[in-house]
Design a protein around this motif. Sequence first.
Motif, PDB file in Angstrom:
ATOM      1  N   ASP A  86      36.423 111.241 -48.975  1.00 51.98           N
ATOM      2  CA  ASP A  86      37.674 111.910 -49.318  1.00 51.98           C
ATOM      3  C   ASP A  86      38.884 111.195 -48.712  1.00 51.98           C
ATOM      4  N   LYS A  87      38.643 110.162 -47.905  1.00 51.13           N
ATOM      5  CA  LYS A  87      39.709 109.338 -47.354  1.00 51.13           C
ATOM      6  C   LYS A  87      39.819 107.990 -48.067  1.00 51.13           C
ATOM      7  N   PHE A  88      38.911 107.721 -48.992  1.00 49.30           N
ATOM      8  CA  PHE A  88      38.915 106.438 -49.689  1.00 49.30           C
ATOM      9  C   PHE A  88      40.146 106.332 -50.594  1.00 49.30           C
ATOM     10  N   GLN A  89      40.723 105.131 -50.667  1.00 47.96           N
ATOM     11  CA  GLN A  89      41.828 104.847 -51.581  1.00 47.96           C
ATOM     12  C   GLN A  89      41.263 104.264 -52.879  1.00 47.96           C
ATOM     13  N   MET A  90      42.059 104.331 -53.943  1.00 45.43           N
ATOM     14  CA  MET A  90      41.619 103.831 -55.242  1.00 45.43           C
ATOM     15  C   MET A  90      41.955 102.348 -55.403  1.00 45.43           C
ATOM     16  N   GLU A 198      34.865 100.721 -48.971  1.00 52.32           N
ATOM     17  CA  GLU A 198      35.567 101.923 -48.490  1.00 52.32           C
ATOM     18  C   GLU A 198      36.570 102.416 -49.520  1.00 52.32           C
ATOM     19  N   LYS A 199      36.323 102.145 -50.790  1.00 56.79           N
ATOM     20  CA  LYS A 199      37.291 102.468 -51.826  1.00 56.79           C
ATOM     21  C   LYS A 199      36.641 103.148 -53.024  1.00 56.79           C
ATOM     22  N   LEU A 200      37.502 103.659 -53.900  1.00 58.18           N
ATOM     23  CA  LEU A 200      37.077 104.225 -55.175  1.00 58.18           C
ATOM     24  C   LEU A 200      37.500 103.270 -56.289  1.00 58.18           C
ATOM     25  N   VAL A 201      36.797 103.308 -57.395  1.00 56.94           N
ATOM     26  CA  VAL A 201      37.176 102.522 -58.559  1.00 56.94           C
ATOM     27  C   VAL A 201      36.828 103.317 -59.813  1.00 56.94           C
ATOM     28  N   SER A 211      32.247 107.853 -66.899  1.00 59.65           N
ATOM     29  CA  SER A 211      33.673 107.818 -67.177  1.00 59.65           C
ATOM     30  C   SER A 211      34.375 108.635 -66.091  1.00 59.65           C
ATOM     31  N   GLN A 212      34.584 108.013 -64.936  1.00 62.33           N
ATOM     32  CA  GLN A 212      35.163 108.709 -63.788  1.00 62.33           C
ATOM     33  C   GLN A 212      35.384 107.725 -62.643  1.00 62.33           C
ATOM     34  N   ALA A 213      36.045 108.197 -61.605  1.00 63.62           N
ATOM     35  CA  ALA A 213      36.167 107.416 -60.375  1.00 63.62           C
ATOM     36  C   ALA A 213      34.837 107.476 -59.632  1.00 63.62           C
ATOM     37  N   MET A 214      34.381 106.318 -59.169  1.00 64.00           N
ATOM     38  CA  MET A 214      33.136 106.227 -58.417  1.00 64.00           C
ATOM     39  C   MET A 214      33.422 105.630 -57.043  1.00 64.00           C
TER      40      MET A 214
END
Length: 261
Positions: A86-90, A198-201, A211-214
Amino acid sequence: LLLSLLKELKRQMPRPLLQKKPKQIAEDLCKPFKLTVESDVEGKEIPIWRLAPGSTVFEEIEALARHQGLLIVGTADGGIKLTRADKFQMHSGALVEGVNIIEASAQLSEKGKYSDVIARGQSGLGSGADAQRLESVSRDRTVERHRPVLIIAEGEMDTTRLKERARWQASRNAGWSTTATVKVKGWRDDAGELWSPEKLVFVESRMLKISQAMAIKTVRFIQNGEGTITTMSLVDPRALGGKDAKGKSNAAWSTDIEEAN
């Protein structure tokens, strides 16, 4: 003679760490090795953390992370960081089938998943069932058959902590069992930043039904006859303590955990 033996045993036992948060405990453990500790999660103060005789620093920090529902990741200087999805940046840009994804696969398994994660623990303070016979159950609704597992929670526990511990274990089990592996050209995103675990994509793949942020679980950089390649392991963010991505993926990718008590 007995008194002397007891004094020697007490002297050799590791001293407990009192009234500290996870980052402070990890710093105390890493200080002799000159390792840095970072954290972007506040964490909860732990009344007492007893070190297990013979355990390594990593084993203690790993147990501490499970106790608080945290992830341990490495830093560029060789230290560690305590974090959560929940702290990961995109990341800038997206991974899109037919655009920059050159190869993709999925592991959809129930090998490490359980219908019920039963967590039991104790508090060193107080007596009776409210302190010495604590139990909490988290249920993974994606597991259709009865397949329970019992875990003994690390460190001091109370009712709230034990519920969080059970939920974290159920989510982690789901995350390690349902994983997408995506291979893309290059090592960097659209903003020129290295792909990071440490990120979302955002992922759009018709073949994988995503079809979503992972959340990026692991990254591997390769240079070979194919060129400059990045291979990423991806999971639903909720499996690493993140929020619901609210995408349009197939239900197989979701992490659906509920408290059973």
